[in-house]
Design an enzyme around this catalytic site. Structure first.
Site, PDB file in Angstrom:
ATOM      1  N   GLU A  53      33.633  33.704  31.648  1.00 29.15           N
ATOM      2  CA  GLU A  53      32.449  33.285  32.415  1.00 29.15           C
ATOM      3  C   GLU A  53      31.328  34.324  32.250  1.00 29.15           C
ATOM      4  O   GLU A  53      30.171  33.995  31.989  1.00 29.15           O
ATOM      5  CB  GLU A  53      32.788  33.162  33.914  1.00 29.15           C
ATOM      6  CG  GLU A  53      33.775  32.071  34.267  1.00 29.15           C
ATOM      7  CD  GLU A  53      35.236  32.512  34.196  1.00 29.15           C
ATOM      8  OE1 GLU A  53      35.537  33.515  33.503  1.00 29.15           O
ATOM      9  OE2 GLU A  53      36.081  31.853  34.815  1.00 29.15           O
ATOM     10  N   GLY A  60      39.689  45.048  40.883  1.00 33.15           N
ATOM     11  CA  GLY A  60      38.406  44.319  40.880  1.00 33.15           C
ATOM     12  C   GLY A  60      37.900  44.036  42.285  1.00 33.15           C
ATOM     13  O   GLY A  60      36.734  44.274  42.602  1.00 33.15           O
ATOM     14  N   ARG A  61      38.783  43.539  43.152  1.00 36.10           N
ATOM     15  CA  ARG A  61      38.342  43.159  44.496  1.00 36.10           C
ATOM     16  C   ARG A  61      38.165  44.366  45.412  1.00 36.10           C
ATOM     17  O   ARG A  61      37.810  44.214  46.577  1.00 36.10           O
ATOM     18  CB  ARG A  61      39.312  42.135  45.091  1.00 36.10           C
ATOM     19  CG  ARG A  61      40.764  42.562  45.076  1.00 36.10           C
ATOM     20  CD  ARG A  61      41.693  41.385  45.332  1.00 36.10           C
ATOM     21  NE  ARG A  61      43.105  41.745  45.196  1.00 36.10           N
ATOM     22  CZ  ARG A  61      43.773  41.735  44.038  1.00 36.10           C
ATOM     23  NH1 ARG A  61      43.151  41.424  42.911  1.00 36.10           N
ATOM     24  NH2 ARG A  61      45.051  42.069  44.000  1.00 36.10           N
ATOM     25  N   GLU A  99      43.653  37.084  47.056  1.00 37.97           N
ATOM     26  CA  GLU A  99      44.093  37.545  45.730  1.00 37.97           C
ATOM     27  C   GLU A  99      45.081  38.705  45.890  1.00 37.97           C
ATOM     28  O   GLU A  99      45.921  38.930  45.019  1.00 37.97           O
ATOM     29  CB  GLU A  99      42.883  37.967  44.871  1.00 37.97           C
ATOM     30  CG  GLU A  99      43.175  37.968  43.382  1.00 37.97           C
ATOM     31  CD  GLU A  99      41.940  38.069  42.503  1.00 37.97           C
ATOM     32  OE1 GLU A  99      41.601  37.110  41.807  1.00 37.97           O
ATOM     33  OE2 GLU A  99      41.308  39.146  42.516  1.00 37.97           O
ATOM     34  N   HIS A 141      28.610  24.563  65.065  1.00 39.07           N
ATOM     35  CA  HIS A 141      28.067  23.205  64.926  1.00 39.07           C
ATOM     36  C   HIS A 141      28.725  22.473  63.759  1.00 39.07           C
ATOM     37  O   HIS A 141      28.187  21.496  63.267  1.00 39.07           O
ATOM     38  CB  HIS A 141      26.547  23.278  64.748  1.00 39.07           C
ATOM     39  CG  HIS A 141      25.898  23.954  65.912  1.00 39.07           C
ATOM     40  ND1 HIS A 141      25.539  23.276  67.051  1.00 39.07           N
ATOM     41  CD2 HIS A 141      25.610  25.250  66.145  1.00 39.07           C
ATOM     42  CE1 HIS A 141      25.026  24.131  67.921  1.00 39.07           C
ATOM     43  NE2 HIS A 141      25.065  25.346  67.401  1.00 39.07           N
ATOM     44  N   LYS A 173      43.736  30.744  32.998  1.00 38.48           N
ATOM     45  CA  LYS A 173      42.863  31.327  31.965  1.00 38.48           C
ATOM     46  C   LYS A 173      43.420  31.014  30.580  1.00 38.48           C
ATOM     47  O   LYS A 173      42.686  30.651  29.666  1.00 38.48           O
ATOM     48  CB  LYS A 173      42.770  32.842  32.127  1.00 38.48           C
ATOM     49  CG  LYS A 173      41.961  33.306  33.306  1.00 38.48           C
ATOM     50  CD  LYS A 173      41.837  34.826  33.271  1.00 38.48           C
ATOM     51  CE  LYS A 173      41.330  35.374  34.575  1.00 38.48           C
ATOM     52  NZ  LYS A 173      41.335  36.833  34.632  1.00 38.48           N
TER      53      LYS A 173
HETATM   54  O1  F6P Z   1      40.536  36.200  37.403  1.00 34.42           O
HETATM   55  C1  F6P Z   1      40.560  37.031  38.504  1.00 34.42           C
HETATM   56  C2  F6P Z   1      39.883  38.339  38.208  1.00 34.42           C
HETATM   57  O2  F6P Z   1      40.651  39.080  37.332  1.00 34.42           O
HETATM   58  C3  F6P Z   1      39.589  39.108  39.473  1.00 34.42           C
HETATM   59  O3  F6P Z   1      40.672  39.856  39.891  1.00 34.42           O
HETATM   60  C4  F6P Z   1      38.415  39.922  39.060  1.00 34.42           C
HETATM   61  O4  F6P Z   1      37.727  40.443  40.151  1.00 34.42           O
HETATM   62  C5  F6P Z   1      37.629  38.890  38.278  1.00 34.42           C
HETATM   63  O5  F6P Z   1      38.611  38.131  37.612  1.00 34.42           O
HETATM   64  C6  F6P Z   1      36.636  39.431  37.299  1.00 34.42           C
HETATM   65  O6  F6P Z   1      37.235  40.246  36.349  1.00 34.42           O
HETATM   66  P1  F6P Z   1      36.393  41.207  35.436  1.00 34.42           P
HETATM   67  O7  F6P Z   1      35.687  42.177  36.320  1.00 34.42           O
HETATM   68  O8  F6P Z   1      37.361  41.875  34.521  1.00 34.42           O
HETATM   69  O9  F6P Z   1      35.398  40.379  34.668  1.00 34.42           O
END
Ligand code: F6P
Length: 547
Positions: free
Chosen positions: A211, A266-267, A352, A383, A511
């Site tokens: 993406e 990542g999170r 996650e 609401h 994926k």
């Molecule tokens: O697909 C989930 C994930 O791996 C998350 O854990 C992560 O935050 C997100 O995709 C984005 O990943 P990246 O920072 O490697 O593009």
């Protein structure tokens, strides 16, 4: 250990029986002092947990469960840089990113603090240049728009914080976040922008996320189509990643890259270079305040006794509902419009992390784990979805989040906001008895059969639990503390359930399949690898894509 084998687990199940015939309204009437007793605070955040179906006995058993499952040892292991992410053989050290005390934090014997500080220094120097206008675009004009291209943890944290702290944002800078590979998002974003004054931050821990790379390629094509040269990319594109080679291969010089490390999930990454949009928009001082707030909660989490420890209390109360009161979900209801992305952010953080079905040792769990997290700003929720919380058939505890002060505060509006929040938590807890409903209807002149019929609909069971989190103010420091509080709440639950909260293998299969399906869509080959339904849908989409 398997938490279900702890004696505390069986005792909690018995407690749940007891609570099935107790109503919080009566519990409060008999023991009003619980309103004072079940309050804890840290780093300018007060947690009022008195409106939960708990008493001293329940709390003692939950704390015993935390002891039995070794929560303290897990906390110490995380702070010590041990590789608690066992399936990826990684340390989990977002706490090092905001370690404002700057004490050494060792990973494999290497102190990571100098690396952390060096990246922060580079981020802040870059942010200062962009903010002051010293950093110029290719035609010598200052940057006016920043587009963060990233998804998941490389999007939600910076987006949520920039929104929550909008009043602190730089006046010249407008922030944009593109995460969805649906071309509509980037097309609509770029339409409004001037390539001469736009800076792109390409944020991806792995730099392999389809993406993000698709959006980044479109951004680059848009930029070059404006008459810019390849050499101009350096003035308009920076990358945030752990993967230098992939960043270079994309065409961004590693001079323009801000790095972080595999021990940052990542999170959990908004405190790292992933927070660059925050530093750009809010400025280094506000970014530091965010880190300081989080650090204050880290210290509290590490040192406060369990009975006063906010993340431990929140985590254990969540375990109580998930495992003993059959509650599948938790609502996050911030009573601040600027916090509108907090529920989505916490959804990734929690789901996650703790959406796992096997323990660290690979044994299947025999109890519920991570809850379903959802929500919207509370006042709007009243609401919309609150009806189900009040009279629906599910038991869904809420976290109300309230700030006593904030920038852009209008006292008239704020009084309505606060009273609504307090009213909802009170209404959920006390409900309305049939007698109360009957008296109200009688007063309104309703009588007879119609009255008796309406009484049934107007009765609220109540006994619906909630936490109230009160922030002294919605500012960088308190927001940092709030986020860290939730991170550690998730940690506590993962520790009790014995799961690894720091991997996310569940996202991988989709994926893998997507990459094969993309090929099948383009070429028609490989369709047979899929089930009949998916094959039919591939054909349907391919016909449309090629016409
Ligand atoms: O697909 C989930 C994930 O791996 C998350 O854990 C992560 O935050 C997100 O995709 C984005 O990943 P990246 O920072 O490697 O593009």
């Amino acid at each position: 250990m398997n938490p279900a084998q702890s004696p505390a687990w069986a005792a909690l199940a018995a407690q749940a029986e007891k609570w099935s015939s107790l109503h919080l309204r009566e519990v409060f009437a008999q023991d009003p002092a619980r309103a004072e007793r079940y309050v804890a605070d840290a780093a300018g955040i007060e947690l009022d947990y008195s409106k939960n179906r708990i008493d001293n006995e329940t709390l003692a058993l939950l704390q015993q469960l935390a002891v039995d499952t070794g929560v303290k040892a897990r906390i110490d292991a995380m702070f010590a840089g041990e590789k608690i992410n066992n399936t990826e053989d990684r340390a989990v050290l977002h706490v090092a990113l905001r370690n404002r005390a700057n004490t050494p934090v060792l990973v494999d014997g290497h102190d990571v603090m100098p690396d952390v500080n060096a990246v922060l220094t580079r981020m802040f120097a870059f942010a200062d240049k962009v903010r002051s206008g010293e950093w110029k675009g290719r035609t010598g004009r200052a940057i006016t728009d920043i587009v963060n291209i990233g998804i998941g943890g490389s999007d939600l944290g910076p987006l949520m914080v920039c929104e929550a702290l909008k009043p602190y944002g730089h006046e010249r800078l407008s922030m944009h976040f593109v995460s969805n590979v649906d071309g509509a998002q980037i097309i609509q974003t770029l339409k409004k922008l001037d390539p001469e004054t736009t800076l792109f931050v390409i944020a991806s821990k792995t730099f392999t996320t389809i993406e993000t790379l698709t959006n980044a390629n479109s951004a680059r094509a848009w930029f070059l189509a404006s008459g810019a040269s390849e050499a101009d990319i350096a003035k308009h594109f920076v990358a945030v990643s752990t993967n230098g080679p992939k960043v270079s291969a994309f065409g961004i010089s590693t001079d323009n890259m801000f790095g972080f490390w595999d021990w940052v999930g990542g999170r959990y990454s908004l405190w790292s270079a992933i927070g660059l949009p925050i530093a750009l928009y809010l400025g280094p001082d506000n970014f530091k305040a965010l880190l300081e707030g989080a650090h204050a909660i880290d210290q509290h989490f590490r040192t406060a006794p369990f009975e006063k420890n906010l993340p431990v209390l929140m985590g254990l109360i969540g375990v109580w509902y998930a495992n003993f009161l059959a509650s599948p979900s938790v609502v996050i209801a911030p009573y601040n419009q600027n916090m509108h992305r907090l529920p989505a952010y916490l959804q990734q953080l929690d789901m996650e992390s703790n959406g796992k079905g096997v323990r660290r040792d690979g044994e299947k769990v025999e109890y519920k784990t991570g809850p379903i997290i959802w929500g919207e700003p509370g006042i709007n929720g009243q609401h919309a979805y609150f009806q189900l919380l009040h009279q629906g058939t599910h038991l869904i505890p809420l976290d109300f989040i309230l700030a006593l002060d904030q920038a852009d505060l209008d006292p008239t509006h704020h009084a309505v906001l606060i009273s609504s929040c307090l009213a909802q938590s009170a209404a959920l807890m006390r409900g309305k008895t049939a007698d109360e409903a009957r008296a109200e209807l009688t007063k309104a002149g309703v009588s007879g059969e119609k009255l008796e019929q309406l009484v049934k609909h107007k009765t609220f069971e109540g006994n619906r639990p909630s936490n109230m989190l009160v922030l002294d103010a919605l500012d960088p420091k308190h927001l940092g503390a709030l986020i860290a509080l939730y991170e550690h709440k998730v940690f506590v639950q993962g520790a009790v359930w014995g799961i690894n909260s720091y991997d996310q293998w569940g996202v991988e299969l989709g994926k893998q399949l997507a990459s094969g399906i993309q090929n099948a869509l383009k070429t028609g080959s490989g369709e047979d690898d899929y089930d009949a339904s998916t094959q039919r849908l591939i054909k349907l989409a391919r016909n449309r894509l090629t016409t």
